[in-house]
Scaffold this active site. Structure first.
Site, PDB file in Angstrom:
ATOM      1  N   ASP A 135       0.825  -1.202   0.000  1.00  0.00           N
ATOM      2  CA  ASP A 135       0.000   0.000   0.000  1.00  0.00           C
ATOM      3  C   ASP A 135       0.869   1.266   0.000  1.00  0.00           C
ATOM      4  OD1 ASP A 135      -1.802   2.011   0.431  1.00  0.00           O
ATOM      5  OD2 ASP A 135      -2.766   1.087   2.162  1.00  0.00           O
ATOM      6  N   SER A 138      -0.547   4.552   1.488  1.00  0.00           N
ATOM      7  CA  SER A 138      -0.368   4.692   2.944  1.00  0.00           C
ATOM      8  C   SER A 138       1.072   5.037   3.305  1.00  0.00           C
ATOM      9  CB  SER A 138      -0.767   3.403   3.660  1.00  0.00           C
ATOM     10  OG  SER A 138      -2.148   3.246   3.624  1.00  0.00           O
ATOM     11  N   TYR A 233     -13.348   4.573   2.269  1.00  0.00           N
ATOM     12  CA  TYR A 233     -13.072   5.959   1.881  1.00  0.00           C
ATOM     13  C   TYR A 233     -14.254   6.856   2.216  1.00  0.00           C
ATOM     14  CZ  TYR A 233      -9.003   4.536  -0.873  1.00  0.00           C
ATOM     15  OH  TYR A 233      -7.798   4.066  -1.269  1.00  0.00           O
TER      16      TYR A 233
HETATM   17  P1  NAD Z   1      -7.878   9.879   1.882  1.00  0.00           P
HETATM   18  O1  NAD Z   1      -6.477  10.384   1.612  1.00  0.00           O
HETATM   19  O2  NAD Z   1      -8.741   9.502   0.748  1.00  0.00           O
HETATM   20  O3  NAD Z   1      -8.638  11.012   2.732  1.00  0.00           O
HETATM   21  C1  NAD Z   1      -8.084  11.547   3.913  1.00  0.00           C
HETATM   22  C2  NAD Z   1      -9.160  11.709   4.950  1.00  0.00           C
HETATM   23  O4  NAD Z   1     -10.005  12.795   4.590  1.00  0.00           O
HETATM   24  C3  NAD Z   1     -10.084  10.507   5.131  1.00  0.00           C
HETATM   25  O5  NAD Z   1      -9.996  10.053   6.459  1.00  0.00           O
HETATM   26  C4  NAD Z   1     -11.462  11.047   4.799  1.00  0.00           C
HETATM   27  O6  NAD Z   1     -12.486  10.477   5.586  1.00  0.00           O
HETATM   28  C5  NAD Z   1     -11.290  12.521   5.103  1.00  0.00           C
HETATM   29  N1  NAD Z   1     -12.291  13.397   4.491  1.00  0.00           N
HETATM   30  C6  NAD Z   1     -12.837  13.360   3.260  1.00  0.00           C
HETATM   31  N2  NAD Z   1     -13.758  14.337   3.096  1.00  0.00           N
HETATM   32  C7  NAD Z   1     -13.783  15.024   4.254  1.00  0.00           C
HETATM   33  C8  NAD Z   1     -14.538  16.153   4.713  1.00  0.00           C
HETATM   34  N3  NAD Z   1     -15.430  16.750   3.950  1.00  0.00           N
HETATM   35  N4  NAD Z   1     -14.330  16.587   5.976  1.00  0.00           N
HETATM   36  C9  NAD Z   1     -13.415  15.973   6.779  1.00  0.00           C
HETATM   37  N5  NAD Z   1     -12.679  14.906   6.409  1.00  0.00           N
HETATM   38  C10 NAD Z   1     -12.864  14.432   5.165  1.00  0.00           C
HETATM   39  O7  NAD Z   1      -7.850   8.697   2.945  1.00  0.00           O
HETATM   40  P2  NAD Z   1      -6.731   7.611   3.256  1.00  0.00           P
HETATM   41  O8  NAD Z   1      -5.826   8.150   4.280  1.00  0.00           O
HETATM   42  O9  NAD Z   1      -6.133   7.148   1.977  1.00  0.00           O
HETATM   43  O10 NAD Z   1      -7.593   6.460   3.908  1.00  0.00           O
HETATM   44  C11 NAD Z   1      -8.820   6.045   3.314  1.00  0.00           C
HETATM   45  C12 NAD Z   1      -9.385   4.812   3.973  1.00  0.00           C
HETATM   46  O11 NAD Z   1      -8.596   3.686   3.729  1.00  0.00           O
HETATM   47  C13 NAD Z   1      -9.489   4.911   5.467  1.00  0.00           C
HETATM   48  O12 NAD Z   1     -10.676   4.269   5.859  1.00  0.00           O
HETATM   49  C14 NAD Z   1      -8.355   4.125   5.962  1.00  0.00           C
HETATM   50  O13 NAD Z   1      -8.555   3.649   7.267  1.00  0.00           O
HETATM   51  C15 NAD Z   1      -8.392   3.017   4.949  1.00  0.00           C
HETATM   52  N6  NAD Z   1      -7.130   2.295   4.889  1.00  0.00           N
HETATM   53  C16 NAD Z   1      -7.159   0.934   5.054  1.00  0.00           C
HETATM   54  C17 NAD Z   1      -5.982   0.224   4.988  1.00  0.00           C
HETATM   55  C18 NAD Z   1      -5.990  -1.272   5.175  1.00  0.00           C
HETATM   56  O14 NAD Z   1      -6.931  -1.815   5.670  1.00  0.00           O
HETATM   57  N7  NAD Z   1      -4.958  -1.942   4.755  1.00  0.00           N
HETATM   58  C19 NAD Z   1      -4.786   0.867   4.750  1.00  0.00           C
HETATM   59  C20 NAD Z   1      -4.799   2.250   4.584  1.00  0.00           C
HETATM   60  C21 NAD Z   1      -5.981   2.954   4.633  1.00  0.00           C
END
Ligand code: NAD
Length: 386
Positions: A135, A138, A233
Site C-alpha cells: 500500500d 499509505s 473511503y
Molecule cells: P484519503 O487520503 O482519501 O482522505 C483523507 C481523509 O479525509 C479521510 O480520512 C477522509 O475520511 C477525510 N475526508 C474526506 N472528506 C472530508 C470532509 N469533507 N471533511 C473531513 N474529512 C474528510 O484517505 P486515506 O488516508 O487514503 O484512507 C482512506 C481509507 O482507507 C481509510 O478508511 C483508511 O482507514 C483506509 N485504509 C485501510 C488500509 C488497510 O486496511 N490496509 C490501509 C490504509 C488505509
C-alpha cells in the site's frame, strides 16, 4: 526476466522506485535488474551502490525502457524533451508499475492501452489486510502527515510544547487536523510527540477511536447521511452536511495555532473545508498546511506549491511532500513494490494473474484494453461531456 528502474524526470520528484537493498534481494532470486544511471542520486543512492547490489547501470534511457519486462517508476510517465512520451519507449506486452493517477489523467490511461502495456497503478492497490505491505498510498501519506507538522511548526512563531522556564511558562500550541486518514493520523501523532494540544475532525465517525488513542480530541459533527463509501473511503457529502460541518469546524480553526488539512475524496477535487472567512478569524502568526493542495486544496486561500501570508496567517500548499524525504520514502515505496512483485514473478518469469484480486484491482490496462472499471466509467463520462 528483467526489471528496470527508471530515473525520474519530473522536476519535483526525488524518490527512486527501488533502493539497492531491494535490488540485492531480486538479484539473489535470479532476476536481472537494470537501473538507469543517476536514478537514485536525488535520494542519495549512488550508481556504485546499485552495482554493488548486483544491478546493471544503464546510461541510455531508450534501451532501459525498451528492453524492460517490468519497468518501475514513482511518478506517472512524463512527456520527454523531444515531444515523445516516456511510455512510447516501452515495448508491447511489458509491465509498467508506478503511481499513474489514472482517474485524474485519463489520457495517460488511454495512451497506455494503445501502447499495449500492462499498467499497474499503485493508487489502485486495494486497501485490504493482504495488500497492506504493497500500500504505497499509505506509506507515502504517512510521510506527508509527518512532514506537514514539521513544516507548520517551523513556520509558527511559537513553541509547540508547554514549557516551564525561569522566564515564565509557555502554553502549548493548539494543532487542529482536518481529515484523519493515514496522513492525518500521522500528523496527529507527530504533533502530539512535539507536545501540542491536538484536535482532529473527519466526516467518517469510525476514526474517532483512532484519533483518541493518539491522545487527540475528536471533534464530532452529527450528519444525517452516510459518509463512508466502499473500501472505507469518504463520500462526497451534501450541501446541508457541508454547511453543518463548516459551522463546527469554524470554531476550531479560529482557536488553532496550526491547522493541517488532509481531507480527500478519491477521484474528486479535494473538499473545501477552510473558507476565507475562517482564515480571517484566525490569530495573526497562525499557520495552515494544506496537504490536499495538489488536489485543489482544502483551504480557499491555498496556492499550490507556494507559501503565502494572508491577513497575517501563513498558508502553505506543499506539492509532493513524500519526495522531500526521499530516503525513507524510497525505502518504503521500494518495499511496497517488492511485495507486489512477489505476485507477478513466478519461477523467475513474469506472470500476470488476474485471478489474484490485488492484480485485478490495480491493473489499469492490459493487451490494448482499459481493464479498470472506474477508469472506463470516467472515460465514458468524459467522452459523453466532450
Ligand atoms: P484519503 O487520503 O482519501 O482522505 C483523507 C481523509 O479525509 C479521510 O480520512 C477522509 O475520511 C477525510 N475526508 C474526506 N472528506 C472530508 C470532509 N469533507 N471533511 C473531513 N474529512 C474528510 O484517505 P486515506 O488516508 O487514503 O484512507 C482512506 C481509507 O482507507 C481509510 O478508511 C483508511 O482507514 C483506509 N485504509 C485501510 C488500509 C488497510 O486496511 N490496509 C490501509 C490504509 C488505509
Amino acid at each position: 526476466m528483467r526489471i528496470a528502474v527508471a530515473k525520474e524526470i519530473e522536476v519535483c520528484e526525488r524518490r527512486v522506485a527501488l533502493i539497492p537493498d531491494t535490488v540485492a534481494r531480486f538479484v539473489k532470486q535470479g532476476v536481472e535488474v537494470w537501473v538507469e544511471s543517476g536514478a537514485g542520486e536525488r535520494a542519495f543512492f549512488t550508481d556504485a551502490t546499485y552495482e554493488a547490489a548486483g544491478a546493471k547501470v544503464i546510461t541510455d534511457t531508450a534501451t532501459l525502457w525498451g528492453e524492460a519486462d517490468i519497468l518501475l517508476k514513482v511518478s506517472p510517465p512524463q512527456e520527454r524533451e523531444n515531444g515523445r512520451s516516456e511510455i512510447d519507449l516501452l515495448k508491447e506486452g511489458s509491465v509498467l508499475i508506478s503511481f499513474l493517477n489514472p482517474l485524474g489523467n485519463l489520457s495517460l490511461a488511454q495512451r497506455l492501452a494503445e501502447c499495449k502495456v500492462t499498467a499497474i497503478s499503485m493508487e489502485m492497490i486495494p486497501r485490504t489486510t493482504r495488500a497492506q505491505s504493497m500500500d504505497a498510498l499509505s506509506s507515502q501519506a504517512s510521510i506527508a502527515g509527518y512532514k506537514a507538522v514539521l513544516i507548520g511548526t517551523a513556520a509558527l512563531p511559537k513553541y509547540l510544547p508547554m514549557l516551564t522556564t525561569a522566564a515564565g511558562t509557555i502554553a502549548p500550541a493548539k494543532v487542529f487536523v482536518i481529515g484523519a486518514g493515514v496522513a492525518g493520523l500521522q500528523a496527529i501523532a507527530t504533533a502530539r510527540r512535539l507536545g501540542a494540544i491536538v484536535e482532529a475532525f473527519d466526516i467518517r465517525p469510525a476514526v474517532k477511536e483512532e484519533v483518541q488513542s493518539l491522545g487527540a480530541k475528536f471533534v464530532e459533527v452529527k450528519l444525517e447521511e452516510e459518509t463512508t463509501a466502499a473500501g472505507g473511503y469518504a463520500k462526497e457529502i451534501s450541501e446541508v452536511s457541508k454547511q453543518r460541518t463548516q459551522e463546527v469546524v469554524t470554531e476550531h480553526v479560529k482557536n488553532a495555532d496550526v491547522v493541517i488539512t488532509t481531507a480527500q475524496v478519491p477521484g474528486k477535487k479535494a473538499p473545501l473545508l477552510v473558507t476565507e472567512n475562517m482564515v480571517a478569524q484566525m490569530k495573526p502568526g497562525s499557520v495552515i498546511v494544506d496537504i490536499a493542495a495538489e488536489q485543489g486544496g482544502n483551504c480557499a486561500c491555498t496556492d499550490p506549491g507556494k507559501d503565502i501570508v494572508w491577513n497575517g496567517v501563513t498558508i502553505i500548499g506543499p506539492i509532493n511532500l513524500p519526495s522531500s524525504m526521499p530516503v525513507h520514502a524510497s525505502q518504503l515505496y521500494s518495499k511496497n513494490l517488492s511485495s507486489l512483485m512477489q505476485l507477478l514473478i513466478k519461477d523467475k518469469a513474469l506472470q500476470v494473474n488476474f485471478a489474484d484480486d490485488i492484480i485485478d484491482a490495480a491493473c489499469v490496462t492490459h493487451a490494448g484494453e482499459i481493464r479498470n472499471q472506474r477508469v472506463r466509467e470516467a472515460l465514458q463520462a468524459f467522452t459523453a461531456v466532450s
